[in-house]
Design an enzyme around this catalytic site. Sequence first.
Site, mmCIF file in Angstrom:
data_model
loop_
_atom_site.group_PDB
_atom_site.id
_atom_site.type_symbol
_atom_site.label_atom_id
_atom_site.label_comp_id
_atom_site.label_asym_id
_atom_site.label_seq_id
_atom_site.Cartn_x
_atom_site.Cartn_y
_atom_site.Cartn_z
ATOM 1 N N GLU A 61 -22.388 -34.008 -20.606
ATOM 2 C CA GLU A 61 -23.098 -33.359 -21.704
ATOM 3 C C GLU A 61 -24.178 -34.272 -22.276
ATOM 4 O O GLU A 61 -25.304 -33.845 -22.518
ATOM 5 C CB GLU A 61 -22.112 -32.961 -22.823
ATOM 6 C CG GLU A 61 -21.016 -32.026 -22.370
ATOM 7 C CD GLU A 61 -19.756 -32.721 -21.861
ATOM 8 O OE1 GLU A 61 -18.683 -32.116 -21.938
ATOM 9 O OE2 GLU A 61 -19.839 -33.879 -21.369
ATOM 10 N N CYS A 95 -19.466 -36.635 -27.339
ATOM 11 C CA CYS A 95 -20.432 -35.626 -26.883
ATOM 12 C C CYS A 95 -20.691 -34.585 -27.962
ATOM 13 O O CYS A 95 -21.828 -34.169 -28.175
ATOM 14 C CB CYS A 95 -19.945 -34.949 -25.607
ATOM 15 S SG CYS A 95 -20.114 -36.007 -24.163
#
Length: 148
Positions: A61, A95
């Site tokens: 991500e 993330c």
Amino acid sequence: MADIVALNRDRLLQAAAEAKTFAYVPYSKFRVGAALLTEDGEIIKGANIENAAYGPTICAERTAIVKAVSEGKLKFAALAVTTDVASPIAPCGACRQVIREFCSLDMPILLAASSYLEKEDGVQESTLGQLLPFSFGPEDLERDRAPF
């Protein structure tokens, strides 16, 4: 915004699956692929890249976001994430915070099981706000503060 996500949903999920094939995971053997949809319909892919020192490892991500931002893309419509696990897996805490820096709390995040095409419930749709409630974001730095 919902239209662009609906129109690109399958393409976004496929891009996440493709990105996963480029994961460099000699230590965990846990491949992750991510695909970030820009507001203008472009898809930026990312894979997790591990490092022997562990700390410098970067998740899929964050790879996708760093690639996009480093190319001047700052407006995003959706994110898809997939792994080799049979059920959907959500982004890690680090993330989620990086996603929060660049994406709205109502942005759709598609969490895809490894066999999402074969399962009716293979994709779980969430939002950043659901994944990171009570979050801290850039606008919080603009709040009035008590003098010190």
